[in-house]
Scaffold this active site. Structure first.
Site, PDB file in Angstrom:
ATOM      1  N   ASN A  43     -13.478  -2.180   0.319  1.00 54.79           N
ATOM      2  CA  ASN A  43     -12.355  -2.339  -0.605  1.00 54.79           C
ATOM      3  C   ASN A  43     -12.543  -3.623  -1.415  1.00 54.79           C
ATOM      4  O   ASN A  43     -13.111  -4.615  -0.942  1.00 54.79           O
ATOM      5  CB  ASN A  43     -10.999  -2.299   0.112  1.00 54.79           C
ATOM      6  CG  ASN A  43     -10.845  -3.266   1.258  1.00 54.79           C
ATOM      7  OD1 ASN A  43     -11.811  -3.649   1.903  1.00 54.79           O
ATOM      8  ND2 ASN A  43      -9.620  -3.684   1.523  1.00 54.79           N
ATOM      9  N   ILE A  44     -12.069  -3.549  -2.655  1.00 56.20           N
ATOM     10  CA  ILE A  44     -12.213  -4.666  -3.591  1.00 56.20           C
ATOM     11  C   ILE A  44     -10.838  -4.917  -4.208  1.00 56.20           C
ATOM     12  O   ILE A  44     -10.373  -4.115  -5.027  1.00 56.20           O
ATOM     13  CB  ILE A  44     -13.253  -4.343  -4.692  1.00 56.20           C
ATOM     14  CG1 ILE A  44     -14.602  -3.952  -4.069  1.00 56.20           C
ATOM     15  CG2 ILE A  44     -13.410  -5.534  -5.645  1.00 56.20           C
ATOM     16  CD1 ILE A  44     -15.587  -3.327  -5.051  1.00 56.20           C
ATOM     17  N   GLU A  45     -10.188  -5.981  -3.753  1.00 50.22           N
ATOM     18  CA  GLU A  45      -8.825  -6.255  -4.232  1.00 50.22           C
ATOM     19  C   GLU A  45      -8.851  -7.067  -5.520  1.00 50.22           C
ATOM     20  O   GLU A  45      -9.898  -7.530  -5.968  1.00 50.22           O
ATOM     21  CB  GLU A  45      -8.034  -6.968  -3.128  1.00 50.22           C
ATOM     22  CG  GLU A  45      -7.886  -6.061  -1.910  1.00 50.22           C
ATOM     23  CD  GLU A  45      -6.937  -6.586  -0.857  1.00 50.22           C
ATOM     24  OE1 GLU A  45      -6.581  -7.787  -0.886  1.00 50.22           O
ATOM     25  OE2 GLU A  45      -6.547  -5.775   0.010  1.00 50.22           O
ATOM     26  N   CYS A  54     -10.179   1.120  -3.198  1.00 50.23           N
ATOM     27  CA  CYS A  54     -10.384   1.362  -1.766  1.00 50.23           C
ATOM     28  C   CYS A  54     -11.880   1.510  -1.448  1.00 50.23           C
ATOM     29  O   CYS A  54     -12.674   1.890  -2.315  1.00 50.23           O
ATOM     30  CB  CYS A  54      -9.685   2.637  -1.333  1.00 50.23           C
ATOM     31  SG  CYS A  54      -7.897   2.545  -1.333  1.00 50.23           S
ATOM     32  N   GLU A  56     -13.339   3.806   0.293  1.00 51.60           N
ATOM     33  CA  GLU A  56     -13.807   5.190   0.150  1.00 51.60           C
ATOM     34  C   GLU A  56     -14.175   5.483  -1.303  1.00 51.60           C
ATOM     35  O   GLU A  56     -15.212   6.090  -1.595  1.00 51.60           O
ATOM     36  CB  GLU A  56     -12.712   6.177   0.585  1.00 51.60           C
ATOM     37  CG  GLU A  56     -12.296   6.053   2.037  1.00 51.60           C
ATOM     38  CD  GLU A  56     -11.131   5.079   2.246  1.00 51.60           C
ATOM     39  OE1 GLU A  56     -11.101   4.038   1.572  1.00 51.60           O
ATOM     40  OE2 GLU A  56     -10.270   5.365   3.086  1.00 51.60           O
ATOM     41  N   CYS A  91      -6.139   6.782   1.988  1.00 53.94           N
ATOM     42  CA  CYS A  91      -4.903   6.907   1.209  1.00 53.94           C
ATOM     43  C   CYS A  91      -4.929   8.204   0.398  1.00 53.94           C
ATOM     44  O   CYS A  91      -5.966   8.872   0.273  1.00 53.94           O
ATOM     45  CB  CYS A  91      -4.725   5.697   0.288  1.00 53.94           C
ATOM     46  SG  CYS A  91      -5.714   5.757  -1.217  1.00 53.94           S
ATOM     47  N   CYS A  94      -7.527   8.413  -2.470  1.00 55.51           N
ATOM     48  CA  CYS A  94      -8.898   8.663  -1.988  1.00 55.51           C
ATOM     49  C   CYS A  94      -9.066  10.112  -1.555  1.00 55.51           C
ATOM     50  O   CYS A  94     -10.121  10.720  -1.779  1.00 55.51           O
ATOM     51  CB  CYS A  94      -9.246   7.711  -0.858  1.00 55.51           C
ATOM     52  SG  CYS A  94      -9.458   6.017  -1.438  1.00 55.51           S
TER      53      CYS A  94
HETATM   54  N1  THU Z   1      -7.554   0.529   1.612  1.00 56.53           N
HETATM   55  C1  THU Z   1      -8.767   1.142   1.618  1.00 56.53           C
HETATM   56  O1  THU Z   1      -9.790   0.536   1.306  1.00 56.53           O
HETATM   57  N2  THU Z   1      -8.817   2.444   1.979  1.00 56.53           N
HETATM   58  C2  THU Z   1      -7.723   3.201   2.292  1.00 56.53           C
HETATM   59  O2  THU Z   1      -7.833   4.410   2.404  1.00 56.53           O
HETATM   60  C3  THU Z   1      -6.434   2.552   2.508  1.00 56.53           C
HETATM   61  C4  THU Z   1      -6.304   1.195   1.942  1.00 56.53           C
HETATM   62  C5  THU Z   1      -7.479  -0.877   1.212  1.00 56.53           C
HETATM   63  C6  THU Z   1      -6.821  -1.110  -0.111  1.00 56.53           C
HETATM   64  C7  THU Z   1      -6.330  -2.529   0.050  1.00 56.53           C
HETATM   65  O3  THU Z   1      -7.374  -3.407  -0.305  1.00 56.53           O
HETATM   66  C8  THU Z   1      -6.066  -2.675   1.532  1.00 56.53           C
HETATM   67  O4  THU Z   1      -6.742  -1.600   2.159  1.00 56.53           O
HETATM   68  C9  THU Z   1      -4.593  -2.633   1.896  1.00 56.53           C
HETATM   69  O5  THU Z   1      -3.965  -1.535   1.343  1.00 56.53           O
END
Ligand code: THU
Length: 136
Positions: A43-45, A54, A56, A91, A94
């Site tokens: 994941n890359i915020e 996300c 995925e 999520c 995804c």
């Molecule tokens: N996140 C994912 O990478 N995959 C998911 O399916 C659920 C959420 C990440 C997004 C965000 O960076 C962190 O988890 C919290 O939501």
């Protein structure tokens, strides 16, 4: 043939690259193509929050941008601690991206806390009555 344990290991490795300074929730994914190649993602915020990607989708977009179109399975690991302590499920966004490129009846979603502890579901179990390319 790549075992689930190997795919989970690669997801755990990808998780180390997670950029999650806001949530602290680090996710790693390893996406297996039908030909046996693996694409990793984390994941890359973003300070703007909504551009966050996300793990995925990072893996899918890396693979699709390299020309891949056929996928077998994805392993996912996530959590706030040093190691995952609970199952991280993909999520809704995804799941919809998976629906675009994967056969819902056979694509396997593996969520894991370790190489030996995991739960596996098909995409159709994760996204019943999903809307995909076959509906258009
Ligand atoms: N996140 C994912 O990478 N995959 C998911 O399916 C659920 C959420 C990440 C997004 C965000 O960076 C962190 O988890 C919290 O939501």
């Amino acid at each position: 043939m790549i075992e689930n344990s190997e795919l989970i290991k690669l997801a755990l490795e990808a998780r180390r690259m997670a950029y999650a300074p806001y949530s602290g929730f680090k996710v790693g994914a390893a996406l297996l193509t039908k030909e046996g190649k693996v694409y990793q993602g984390c994941n890359i915020e973003n300070a703007g929050y909504t551009p966050t990607n996300c793990a995925e989708r990072t893996a899918f977009f890396k693979a699709v941008s390299e020309g891949e179109r056929e996928f077998e399975a994805i392993a996912i690991v996530g959590g706030k601690g040093e190691l995952p302590d609970d199952y991280a499920w993909p999520c809704g966004v995804c799941r919809q991206v998976m629906m675009e490129f994967c056969d819902p009846k056979s694509f396997r979603v593996i969520t894991a806390v370790s190489e030996t502890e995991f739960v596996e579901r098909t995409l159709s179990e994760m996204l019943p009555h999903g809307f995909g390319p076959n509906n258009l």
